[in-house]
Motif scaffolding. Structure first.
Motif, PDB file in Angstrom:
ATOM      1  N   PRO A   1       0.836  -1.213   0.000  1.00 30.54           N
ATOM      2  CA  PRO A   1       0.000   0.000   0.000  1.00 30.54           C
ATOM      3  C   PRO A   1       0.865   1.255   0.000  1.00 30.54           C
ATOM      4  O   PRO A   1       1.919   1.305   0.632  1.00 30.54           O
ATOM      5  CB  PRO A   1      -0.801  -0.141   1.302  1.00 30.54           C
ATOM      6  N   GLU A   2       0.414   2.266  -0.721  1.00 32.84           N
ATOM      7  CA  GLU A   2       1.216   3.482  -0.859  1.00 32.84           C
ATOM      8  C   GLU A   2       1.508   4.131   0.486  1.00 32.84           C
ATOM      9  O   GLU A   2       2.596   4.692   0.688  1.00 32.84           O
ATOM     10  CB  GLU A   2       0.482   4.471  -1.770  1.00 32.84           C
ATOM     11  N   SER A   3       0.567   4.042   1.424  1.00 29.46           N
ATOM     12  CA  SER A   3       0.770   4.665   2.725  1.00 29.46           C
ATOM     13  C   SER A   3       1.873   3.986   3.535  1.00 29.46           C
ATOM     14  O   SER A   3       2.360   4.557   4.520  1.00 29.46           O
ATOM     15  CB  SER A   3      -0.530   4.632   3.535  1.00 29.46           C
ATOM     16  N   LEU A   4       2.285   2.787   3.136  1.00 27.51           N
ATOM     17  CA  LEU A   4       3.310   2.047   3.873  1.00 27.51           C
ATOM     18  C   LEU A   4       4.609   1.899   3.074  1.00 27.51           C
ATOM     19  O   LEU A   4       5.529   1.214   3.523  1.00 27.51           O
ATOM     20  CB  LEU A   4       2.789   0.649   4.240  1.00 27.51           C
ATOM     21  N   LEU A   5       4.689   2.544   1.907  1.00 27.34           N
ATOM     22  CA  LEU A   5       5.870   2.394   1.069  1.00 27.34           C
ATOM     23  C   LEU A   5       7.128   2.972   1.717  1.00 27.34           C
ATOM     24  O   LEU A   5       8.226   2.424   1.558  1.00 27.34           O
ATOM     25  CB  LEU A   5       5.639   3.058  -0.291  1.00 27.34           C
ATOM     26  N   CYS A   6       6.989   4.062   2.443  1.00 26.90           N
ATOM     27  CA  CYS A   6       8.169   4.666   3.076  1.00 26.90           C
ATOM     28  C   CYS A   6       8.724   3.739   4.155  1.00 26.90           C
ATOM     29  O   CYS A   6       9.936   3.514   4.230  1.00 26.90           O
ATOM     30  CB  CYS A   6       7.805   6.027   3.668  1.00 26.90           C
ATOM     31  N   ASP A   7       7.838   3.188   4.975  1.00 35.97           N
ATOM     32  CA  ASP A   7       8.292   2.228   5.978  1.00 35.97           C
ATOM     33  C   ASP A   7       8.937   1.015   5.319  1.00 35.97           C
ATOM     34  O   ASP A   7       9.964   0.509   5.782  1.00 35.97           O
ATOM     35  CB  ASP A   7       7.108   1.766   6.841  1.00 35.97           C
ATOM     36  N   ALA A   8       8.322   0.529   4.227  1.00 41.84           N
ATOM     37  CA  ALA A   8       8.868  -0.631   3.532  1.00 41.84           C
ATOM     38  C   ALA A   8      10.260  -0.331   2.983  1.00 41.84           C
ATOM     39  O   ALA A   8      11.160  -1.182   3.040  1.00 41.84           O
ATOM     40  CB  ALA A   8       7.937  -1.042   2.393  1.00 41.84           C
TER      41      ALA A   8
ATOM     42  N   GLU B   1      -0.710  -0.562  14.841  1.00 41.20           N
ATOM     43  CA  GLU B   1      -1.133   0.813  15.085  1.00 41.20           C
ATOM     44  C   GLU B   1      -0.048   1.530  15.880  1.00 41.20           C
ATOM     45  O   GLU B   1       0.355   1.071  16.949  1.00 41.20           O
ATOM     46  CB  GLU B   1      -2.442   0.831  15.882  1.00 41.20           C
ATOM     47  N   LEU B   2       0.447   2.645  15.360  1.00 39.31           N
ATOM     48  CA  LEU B   2       1.475   3.440  16.025  1.00 39.31           C
ATOM     49  C   LEU B   2       1.018   4.887  16.028  1.00 39.31           C
ATOM     50  O   LEU B   2       0.919   5.514  14.974  1.00 39.31           O
ATOM     51  CB  LEU B   2       2.816   3.292  15.308  1.00 39.31           C
ATOM     52  N   ASP B   3       0.680   5.386  17.218  1.00 42.79           N
ATOM     53  CA  ASP B   3       0.142   6.746  17.363  1.00 42.79           C
ATOM     54  C   ASP B   3      -1.119   6.937  16.519  1.00 42.79           C
ATOM     55  O   ASP B   3      -1.307   7.963  15.860  1.00 42.79           O
ATOM     56  CB  ASP B   3       1.199   7.795  16.965  1.00 42.79           C
ATOM     57  N   GLY B   4      -1.957   5.917  16.524  1.00 42.04           N
ATOM     58  CA  GLY B   4      -3.225   6.002  15.812  1.00 42.04           C
ATOM     59  C   GLY B   4      -3.129   5.826  14.313  1.00 42.04           C
ATOM     60  O   GLY B   4      -4.108   6.035  13.598  1.00 42.04           O
ATOM     61  N   GLU B   5      -1.960   5.429  13.805  1.00 47.05           N
ATOM     62  CA  GLU B   5      -1.754   5.277  12.371  1.00 47.05           C
ATOM     63  C   GLU B   5      -1.173   3.903  12.082  1.00 47.05           C
ATOM     64  O   GLU B   5      -0.319   3.412  12.832  1.00 47.05           O
ATOM     65  CB  GLU B   5      -0.796   6.364  11.862  1.00 47.05           C
ATOM     66  N   LYS B   6      -1.625   3.270  11.026  1.00 47.51           N
ATOM     67  CA  LYS B   6      -1.075   1.966  10.652  1.00 47.51           C
ATOM     68  C   LYS B   6       0.322   2.153  10.091  1.00 47.51           C
ATOM     69  O   LYS B   6       0.545   2.954   9.184  1.00 47.51           O
ATOM     70  CB  LYS B   6      -1.984   1.273   9.637  1.00 47.51           C
ATOM     71  N   ARG B   7       1.287   1.374  10.640  1.00 49.60           N
ATOM     72  CA  ARG B   7       2.677   1.441  10.198  1.00 49.60           C
ATOM     73  C   ARG B   7       3.249   0.032  10.126  1.00 49.60           C
ATOM     74  O   ARG B   7       2.822  -0.870  10.856  1.00 49.60           O
ATOM     75  CB  ARG B   7       3.522   2.252  11.195  1.00 49.60           C
ATOM     76  N   LEU B   8       4.227  -0.144   9.251  1.00 51.78           N
ATOM     77  CA  LEU B   8       4.981  -1.392   9.274  1.00 51.78           C
ATOM     78  C   LEU B   8       5.855  -1.415  10.525  1.00 51.78           C
ATOM     79  O   LEU B   8       6.316  -0.367  10.987  1.00 51.78           O
ATOM     80  CB  LEU B   8       5.860  -1.514   8.029  1.00 51.78           C
ATOM     81  N   ALA B   9       6.088  -2.604  11.036  1.00 52.84           N
ATOM     82  CA  ALA B   9       6.925  -2.754  12.222  1.00 52.84           C
ATOM     83  C   ALA B   9       7.860  -3.929  12.019  1.00 52.84           C
ATOM     84  O   ALA B   9       7.528  -4.903  11.351  1.00 52.84           O
ATOM     85  CB  ALA B   9       6.063  -2.969  13.467  1.00 52.84           C
ATOM     86  N   GLY B  10       9.046  -3.819  12.581  1.00 52.58           N
ATOM     87  CA  GLY B  10      10.037  -4.876  12.459  1.00 52.58           C
ATOM     88  C   GLY B  10      11.432  -4.295  12.534  1.00 52.58           C
ATOM     89  O   GLY B  10      11.614  -3.102  12.801  1.00 52.58           O
ATOM     90  N   PRO B  11      12.467  -5.093  12.297  1.00 54.57           N
ATOM     91  CA  PRO B  11      13.848  -4.600  12.359  1.00 54.57           C
ATOM     92  C   PRO B  11      14.081  -3.412  11.437  1.00 54.57           C
ATOM     93  O   PRO B  11      13.693  -3.413  10.278  1.00 54.57           O
ATOM     94  CB  PRO B  11      14.674  -5.819  11.923  1.00 54.57           C
TER      95      PRO B  11
END
Length: 229
Positions: A86-93, A141-151
């Protein structure tokens, strides 16, 4: 007419003598009386303990901890079904991919005395980096926003649920291969040799990078990174 109760004696040998001692045995009513007292005493002790517990609660005892309800992130149809990230998670990815590429190349260089790798070696490492399982990543959920999580990404909040597996490993692998194809192995390895910041700049913050400032609404690049795998 008064009936005299017979005296009941228990006899036992007297020490050092051939005679016996005479010990009066209590009447049967005595045992019945004691048998009734034991249950009453136990009930009184139980009521006392319950009363003491209640008093502690009303006299400044520690209050009961409130119950917390933790639910998993609610994913949109795109986040659940699309084969693409998803575009909203591309930066985290992108940050996760840059972190994994950096770690894999650093380990490979450590095996040869931190020397520069040959072209065939770093091409192989980049392929292995993108083809790994990616099972340690998920969404939360991180500060009310969906984010990728991991190393390599912001640390997971203690009171949150991370959804792992599912489409996320495949999306990360596909995005990683696309970055390598777009930038080329030689350019990626050259950026790695200049340092982790240079590699993130190349992959994520270029003119078309997922974390470029011109992308409105894109997630803010993570600041606190996990350094452990």
């Amino acid at each position: 007419m008064q009936v005299r109760q017979p005296r009941i004696s228990a006899r036992s040998p007297a020490p050092g003598r051939g005679g016996v001692y005479s010990h009066p045995v209590p009447p049967p009513q005595h045992f019945r009386h004691r048998g009734r007292m034991r249950p009453a005493l136990a009930a009184w002790l139980a009521l006392s303990l319950l009363a003491g517990t209640g008093a502690e609660d009303t006299c400044g005892g520690p209050p009961a901890a409130p119950a917390h309800s933790i639910s998993a992130p609610q994913l949109s149809p795109e986040e659940r079904l699309s084969p693409h990230m998803p575009e909203s998670l591309l930066c985290d990815a992108c940050y996760a991919i840059a972190f994994q590429i950096e770690e894999q190349l650093r380990r490979a260089e450590g095996k040869v005395g931190r020397k520069a790798l040959s072209e065939s070696d770093y091409v192989e490492v980049l392929e292995r980096s993108c083809s790994q399982g990616w099972e340690s990543y998920g969404v939360q959920e991180l500060d009310g926003e969906k984010r990728l999580a991991g190393p390599g990404l912001p640390r997971q909040e203690p009171m949150s649920v991370m959804v792992m597996g599912g489409p996320w490993p495949g999306r990360l692998s596909k995005t990683c291969h696309s970055y390598v194809g777009e930038q080329g192995e030689a350019q990626i390895y050259g950026a790695h040799r200049r340092g982790p910041a240079a590699l993130r700049e190349l992959l994520c913050h270029g003119e078309k990078g997922a974390c470029a400032g011109s992308k409105a609404g894109g997630p803010v690049p993570p600041k606190a990174l996990q350094n452990e795998l």
